[in-house]
Design an enzyme around this catalytic site. Structure first.
Site, PDB file in Angstrom:
ATOM      1  N   SER A   8       0.817  -1.207   0.000  1.00 57.63           N
ATOM      2  CA  SER A   8       0.000   0.000   0.000  1.00 57.63           C
ATOM      3  C   SER A   8       0.854   1.262   0.000  1.00 57.63           C
ATOM      4  CB  SER A   8      -0.909   0.021   1.230  1.00 57.63           C
ATOM      5  OG  SER A   8      -0.130   0.209   2.411  1.00 57.63           O
ATOM      6  N   ARG A   9       0.214   2.377  -0.384  1.00 59.06           N
ATOM      7  CA  ARG A   9       0.916   3.655  -0.338  1.00 59.06           C
ATOM      8  C   ARG A   9       1.266   4.013   1.106  1.00 59.06           C
ATOM      9  NH1 ARG A   9      -1.139   9.207  -3.248  1.00 59.06           N
ATOM     10  NH2 ARG A   9      -2.100   7.614  -4.580  1.00 59.06           N
ATOM     11  N   GLY A  14       1.904   1.963   3.627  1.00 59.39           N
ATOM     12  CA  GLY A  14       3.050   1.171   4.051  1.00 59.39           C
ATOM     13  C   GLY A  14       4.342   1.612   3.400  1.00 59.39           C
ATOM     14  N   GLY A  15       4.295   1.868   2.104  1.00 64.89           N
ATOM     15  CA  GLY A  15       5.483   2.319   1.395  1.00 64.89           C
ATOM     16  C   GLY A  15       5.999   3.636   1.912  1.00 64.89           C
ATOM     17  N   GLU A  54       6.714  -0.363  -4.596  1.00 68.71           N
ATOM     18  CA  GLU A  54       5.601  -0.331  -5.542  1.00 68.71           C
ATOM     19  C   GLU A  54       4.337  -0.159  -4.718  1.00 68.71           C
ATOM     20  OE1 GLU A  54       2.991  -3.433  -7.985  1.00 68.71           O
ATOM     21  OE2 GLU A  54       5.156  -3.752  -8.197  1.00 68.71           O
ATOM     22  N   CYS A  69      -1.884  -5.313  -8.964  1.00 69.67           N
ATOM     23  CA  CYS A  69      -1.415  -3.924  -9.006  1.00 69.67           C
ATOM     24  C   CYS A  69      -1.648  -3.298 -10.379  1.00 69.67           C
ATOM     25  CB  CYS A  69       0.052  -3.848  -8.629  1.00 69.67           C
ATOM     26  SG  CYS A  69       1.100  -5.012  -9.527  1.00 69.67           S
TER      27      CYS A  69
END
Length: 519
Positions: A241-242, A244-245, A264, A301
């Site tokens: 996820s955004r 988490g990233g 990613e 994705c």
């Protein structure tokens, strides 16, 4: 192979932390055995071993690394039945999907083995010196790519094999010469342990330092963040996820010595349909799009979450056909209860801003497909319509004309892919549109749909933020090896002290750039 539920730290195991269990997504039943969260001592030990291993593995030959990668591939095939069976229980993914994913995992390991065995990936460059040059003698300068050091890889929820323990990030890092510490995804710990033991065995059979590979379990976030913050770690690979990233990116940037995070994160993969593509039977196009949206319950994705369709009678026919197909899609089991909850919230959010054309069936861990329709003006006013909803949903955006389309596309975030459906003449006449999409995405498609990523030398699976944290890289294909390497230069070194790749006689026979000429 008996599951123990313990982290693999080099050739040892550790299981002193708090226990947790995987669950079967199809019925929410807990699966045996219990797995134990890693501890701070486990992080320290894994990092210490990885650093020690780098002293030798970082200088392993291409043939040694290639043989090691091939041994992992062979071990995975030998254990395939057990791995696929456990992965099916932990993910509810069908056997055919998992068998195909195993083939992809094995294929990319072998692809990287071929790359490093041949050896030219190091991009060796030689500029001969000239001591007679005036007024200043020219030095002898030689450079090549060298591995960064220990790498942390995070397993992905939606690809328990190809983007997890022995997946692309791990394969690329090991190919570069970097020891790897994997933080297993808590949704499929049994699958992770089985694959991890294959790698552990391959390390031993290849007579490599035990610190070349470790696998840590954790159902929370503390161990992952501790790994990213550890000073011996030099890079991070992440698919998720955004949120988490971003957390990993911020942790890496806050270190005394910041490191790259190759994450990613988020993409809606716009599909642009130009008028000419709708002048014939719209059913094949609608059928293909429906398949891409609902494949794997939309948990890819590269799922197309945004579709641009002209405001025309042909466009109306296409949207009606797509609505019929999506409305008739049977609900499917999602990978985890958390993913299903997030999908339901995303669908609810979209329904407040766009016309919902299908009724979405929801049940515990199960979700039906969703279709929403809006127009380009509304999308520009409410950019949240273009935010990723991970699951089987898509938003159709109706546009008036080319100017309306281009203005809207110009406001999109970075994407993994962008697809154009058009006649050849339309494609030729819309070069500026293709160029605009090229600024937004890492992979452009003409026709077809973005789900399904070919593992090959030329593939780019990346894109501008927030598709990835660094749009200059890819997580699929052999270009991925460059993420875990850096250029190192030798100036005026005697030939005998140079790496084989840079020696004058070119003993490895690799392609090199010598005095500006490839040879």
């Amino acid at each position: 192979m008996q599951l123990e539920g313990k982290s693999l730290i080099g050739f040892a195991t550790s299981g002193g932390g708090t226990p947790f269990r995987a669950a079967d997504p199809s019925n929410d039943e807990s699966l045996e055995p219990a797995f134990h969260n890693a501890t701070s001592d486990d992080v320290a030990r894994a990092a210490q071993l990885a650093q020690a291993a780098f002293a030798s593995y970082g200088h392993a030959s291409g043939k040694q690394k290639g043989a090691f990668l091939r041994r992992i591939a062979e071990g995975l095939l030998a254990a395939q039945d057990a791995i696929v069976e456990r992965a099916g229980r932990e993910t509810a993914l069908p056997q055919a999907r998992l068998t195909g994913e195993m083939a992809r995992t094995v294929g990319q390991l072998r692809l990287f083995a071929t790359l490093v065995e041949e050896g030219s990936w190091v991009d060796a460059r030689i500029d001969h010196g000239d001591p007679t040059r005036a007024p200043i003698p020219k030095p002898d300068v030689r450079s090549m790519q060298r591995p960064l050091g220990p790498v942390v890889v995070f397993g992905a929820s939606n690809f328990p094999l190809a983007f997890s323990v022995a997946g692309g990030d791990t394969a690329a890092a090991l190919a570069a010469g970097c020891p790897v510490i994997v933080k297993a995804h808590p949704a499929h710990p049994g699958t992770s342990e089985l694959v991890g033991r294959v790698i552990q065995h391959a390390v031993r059979e290849s007579n490599l330092h035990e610190g070349v590979f470790s696998l840590l379990f954790d159902a929370g976030y503390e161990i992952g963040l501790a790994l990213v913050r550890h000073p011996v770690v030099k890079a991070v690979g992440f698919t998720g996820s955004r949120t988490g990233g971003r957390a990993l990116m911020e942790a890496a940037a806050a270190r005394a010595v910041p490191i790259p995070v190759f994450a990613e994160m988020s993409s809606v993969n716009p599909v642009v349909i130009l008028p000419g593509a709708l002048t014939k039977d719209v059913k094949p196009l609608a059928t293909g799009l429906h398949g891409a949206v609902t494949l794997g319950v939309g948990q890819f994705c590269t799922n197309p979450g945004l579709v641009f369709v002209p405001q025309s009678a042909d466009g109306d026919r296409f949207v009606d056909e797509l609505a019929t197909l999506i409305g008739g899609t049977a609900p499917g089991t999602m990978l985890t209860a958390g993913i299903r909850t997030s999908f339901a919230a995303g669908v609810e959010q979209l329904s407040t801003h766009a016309e919902q054309r299908t009724r979405v069936a929801m049940a515990p861990n199960r979700a039906g497909a969703a279709l929403f329709v809006t127009d380009a003006i509304a999308l520009r006013a409410k950019p949240e319509l273009a935010h990723e909803v991970f699951g089987p949903s898509t938003v159709v955006v109706r546009y008036r004309d080319g100017a309306d389309l281009r203005e809207t596309l110009g406001g999109l975030e970075g994407q993994l892919t962008a697809t154009v459906h058009a006649t050849p003449d339309e494609l030729a006449a819309n070069g500026d549109l293709v160029a605009l999409l090229g600024e937004k995405a890492g992979r452009l498609l003409f026709g077809g749909f973005p789900t399904g990523v070919e593992v090959c030398h030329a593939m780019v699976h990346g894109g501008p933020y927030p598709a990835t944290s660094d749009g200059r890289s890819t997580s699929v294909g052999t270009r991925a090896i460059s993420r875990f390497a850096r250029p190192l230069c030798w100036q005026n070194f005697p030939d005998a002290a140079l790496p084989d790749e840079l020696r004058e006689a070119n003993p490895l026979g690799i392609s090199r750039l010598v005095d500006g000429k490839l040879g």
